[in-house]
Design a protein around this motif. Sequence first.
Motif, PDB file in Angstrom:
ATOM      1  N   CYS A  87       0.862  -1.177   0.000  1.00 31.52           N
ATOM      2  CA  CYS A  87       0.000   0.000   0.000  1.00 31.52           C
ATOM      3  C   CYS A  87       0.903   1.233   0.000  1.00 31.52           C
ATOM      4  O   CYS A  87       1.709   1.421   0.911  1.00 31.52           O
ATOM      5  CB  CYS A  87      -0.895  -0.020   1.229  1.00 31.52           C
ATOM      6  SG  CYS A  87      -2.021   1.373   1.302  1.00 31.52           S
ATOM      7  N   VAL A  89       1.541   5.078   0.431  1.00 30.39           N
ATOM      8  CA  VAL A  89       0.925   6.234   1.088  1.00 30.39           C
ATOM      9  C   VAL A  89       1.887   7.420   1.083  1.00 30.39           C
ATOM     10  O   VAL A  89       3.086   7.253   0.855  1.00 30.39           O
ATOM     11  CB  VAL A  89       0.513   5.917   2.550  1.00 30.39           C
ATOM     12  CG1 VAL A  89      -0.629   4.915   2.601  1.00 30.39           C
ATOM     13  CG2 VAL A  89       1.705   5.430   3.352  1.00 30.39           C
ATOM     14  N   ASP A  94      -0.618   8.502   7.340  1.00 31.56           N
ATOM     15  CA  ASP A  94      -1.499   7.710   6.493  1.00 31.56           C
ATOM     16  C   ASP A  94      -1.335   6.221   6.775  1.00 31.56           C
ATOM     17  O   ASP A  94      -2.299   5.460   6.678  1.00 31.56           O
ATOM     18  CB  ASP A  94      -1.227   8.013   5.012  1.00 31.56           C
ATOM     19  CG  ASP A  94      -1.605   9.444   4.650  1.00 31.56           C
ATOM     20  OD1 ASP A  94      -2.374  10.052   5.410  1.00 31.56           O
ATOM     21  OD2 ASP A  94      -1.130   9.941   3.618  1.00 31.56           O
ATOM     22  N   VAL A  98      -4.527   3.882   7.720  1.00 31.23           N
ATOM     23  CA  VAL A  98      -4.892   2.620   7.062  1.00 31.23           C
ATOM     24  C   VAL A  98      -4.841   1.475   8.073  1.00 31.23           C
ATOM     25  O   VAL A  98      -5.750   0.637   8.121  1.00 31.23           O
ATOM     26  CB  VAL A  98      -3.979   2.334   5.842  1.00 31.23           C
ATOM     27  CG1 VAL A  98      -4.305   0.979   5.237  1.00 31.23           C
ATOM     28  CG2 VAL A  98      -4.125   3.427   4.796  1.00 31.23           C
ATOM     29  N   THR A 101      -7.961   1.043  10.097  1.00 28.30           N
ATOM     30  CA  THR A 101      -9.151   0.453   9.478  1.00 28.30           C
ATOM     31  C   THR A 101      -9.196  -1.054   9.725  1.00 28.30           C
ATOM     32  O   THR A 101     -10.252  -1.665   9.612  1.00 28.30           O
ATOM     33  CB  THR A 101      -9.162   0.660   7.949  1.00 28.30           C
ATOM     34  OG1 THR A 101      -8.088  -0.101   7.376  1.00 28.30           O
ATOM     35  CG2 THR A 101      -8.992   2.119   7.568  1.00 28.30           C
ATOM     36  N   PHE A 104      -6.410  -4.021   6.148  1.00 25.59           N
ATOM     37  CA  PHE A 104      -5.265  -4.232   5.269  1.00 25.59           C
ATOM     38  C   PHE A 104      -4.197  -5.018   6.002  1.00 25.59           C
ATOM     39  O   PHE A 104      -3.789  -4.630   7.099  1.00 25.59           O
ATOM     40  CB  PHE A 104      -4.713  -2.868   4.821  1.00 25.59           C
ATOM     41  CG  PHE A 104      -3.520  -2.979   3.907  1.00 25.59           C
ATOM     42  CD1 PHE A 104      -3.666  -3.471   2.612  1.00 25.59           C
ATOM     43  CD2 PHE A 104      -2.254  -2.618   4.341  1.00 25.59           C
ATOM     44  CE1 PHE A 104      -2.567  -3.576   1.773  1.00 25.59           C
ATOM     45  CE2 PHE A 104      -1.151  -2.728   3.503  1.00 25.59           C
ATOM     46  CZ  PHE A 104      -1.311  -3.208   2.218  1.00 25.59           C
ATOM     47  N   TYR A 108       3.572  -1.652   3.661  1.00 23.38           N
ATOM     48  CA  TYR A 108       3.407  -0.260   3.209  1.00 23.38           C
ATOM     49  C   TYR A 108       4.624   0.216   2.452  1.00 23.38           C
ATOM     50  O   TYR A 108       5.706  -0.385   2.527  1.00 23.38           O
ATOM     51  CB  TYR A 108       3.192   0.664   4.408  1.00 23.38           C
ATOM     52  CG  TYR A 108       1.872   0.430   5.079  1.00 23.38           C
ATOM     53  CD1 TYR A 108       0.727   1.082   4.639  1.00 23.38           C
ATOM     54  CD2 TYR A 108       1.764  -0.458   6.141  1.00 23.38           C
ATOM     55  CE1 TYR A 108      -0.494   0.857   5.235  1.00 23.38           C
ATOM     56  CE2 TYR A 108       0.541  -0.694   6.749  1.00 23.38           C
ATOM     57  CZ  TYR A 108      -0.582  -0.029   6.293  1.00 23.38           C
ATOM     58  OH  TYR A 108      -1.788  -0.259   6.880  1.00 23.38           O
ATOM     59  N   ALA A 146      -2.700   4.647  -2.405  1.00 23.60           N
ATOM     60  CA  ALA A 146      -3.621   5.274  -1.442  1.00 23.60           C
ATOM     61  C   ALA A 146      -3.189   6.706  -1.168  1.00 23.60           C
ATOM     62  O   ALA A 146      -2.917   7.097  -0.044  1.00 23.60           O
ATOM     63  CB  ALA A 146      -3.679   4.461  -0.150  1.00 23.60           C
ATOM     64  N   ILE A 174      -7.328   3.227  -4.242  1.00 21.72           N
ATOM     65  CA  ILE A 174      -8.448   3.094  -3.314  1.00 21.72           C
ATOM     66  C   ILE A 174      -9.684   3.718  -3.940  1.00 21.72           C
ATOM     67  O   ILE A 174      -9.577   4.633  -4.768  1.00 21.72           O
ATOM     68  CB  ILE A 174      -8.141   3.775  -1.952  1.00 21.72           C
ATOM     69  CG1 ILE A 174      -7.705   5.230  -2.131  1.00 21.72           C
ATOM     70  CG2 ILE A 174      -7.080   2.991  -1.202  1.00 21.72           C
ATOM     71  CD1 ILE A 174      -7.638   5.997  -0.832  1.00 21.72           C
TER      72      ILE A 174
END
Lengths: 208, 208
Positions: A87, A89, A94, A98, A101, A104, A108, A146, A174
Amino acid sequence: MQYDRLPSTLLENAVSEFSRLPGIGRKSALRLALHLLKLDKEDVEQFGNAFIALRNEIQYCKVCHNISDTEVCSICSNKQRDRQTLCVVENIKDVMSVENTQQFNGLYHVLGGVISPMDGIGPSDLNVDSLVGRVAEDGVKEVILALSPTMEGDTTNFYIYRKLAGLNVEVSTIARGVAIGDELEYADEVTLGRSILNRTPFKESITK
Amino acid sequence: MQYDRLPSTLLENAVSEFSRLPGIGRKSALRLALHLLKLDKEDVEQFGNAFIALRNEIQYCKVCHNISDTEVCSICSNKQRDRQTLCVVENIKDVMSVENTQQFNGLYHVLGGVISPMDGIGPSDLNVDSLVGRVAEDGVKEVILALSPTMEGDTTNFYIYRKLAGLNVEVSTIARGVAIGDELEYADEVTLGRSILNRTPFKESITK
């Protein structure tokens, strides 16, 4: 009320240091400085030194560029996580957003910003080469972009997409759309338009 | 959003130190700590050390107990000021508030609080003896009590009034009444009642 004439240069220094922080004006700064005067000397030393230690000793993970106390951060060194999904970012905050949430489980890659000619930030200021290196060498199957839904974010998305072309990797972004809890009539037309174009089959949306 | 799992203990320390300040929550604290990471090392060292220096090196004026960089503060050592009038205040901030009105040219006496049995603060915790000493020895003609209009403030006013009885000094308190700019219908009845009892001749009020 003005507090422009403070009775001590030590207090003046502390107040002006506090007011350099974002969102803290001179009046709040004075309140904070006077609060420190009520604490024990040891506590204030711990207070001041925490920031000095943070700035001097902080490390950045050599894999994903997230902040870390070790060479490789706790996320990158976690064997439980899916190493085939990255991911991308903008910054450290950030990563935390993430992570919060809990949706995920991959790794990263912190870019350190987005391409913004207005602010003098070009692709070479970002951690793009190391991203390409990770994708090429570490068997990454999917890169999730993202970044912020701004012009700068979109430019950066496109730049990364071009850089990754040719490597055997899926690139996704995203979803953009109406935020959960928002009223439809207050959504801006670009967001609403995008969320109609990218509609999801209803069946899919109820199983998620 | 929760930021309970930070990727670094150094960051965690800085965030928890910031969030010990009054009015700063964990989310603001994180924003401040990440802001410090963007500054130069020298700037952050100056930032942290300003607070340590404030706490370790601050002095209190030996005459009025205001904070000061010297043994006797700049107000007490100012020859231009009226040495026969003392304004008694609770704390340092109140000195600044009164100074900002530019209506007072006498000297101050900082009590360091008010008598509050609930908080375990008795008369012996306050700088009352030194006030009595100043009045007895320094030729003070008037003591203005400028404490908060609370029960604790009133108790302290009365205690000081009793302590000063017998000394040849006039004791006054600052006027209580409807604040300038306030609407009469929103003033509480105690304040409004007091401001009727202590009405001023109109002639006097227009010349002030």
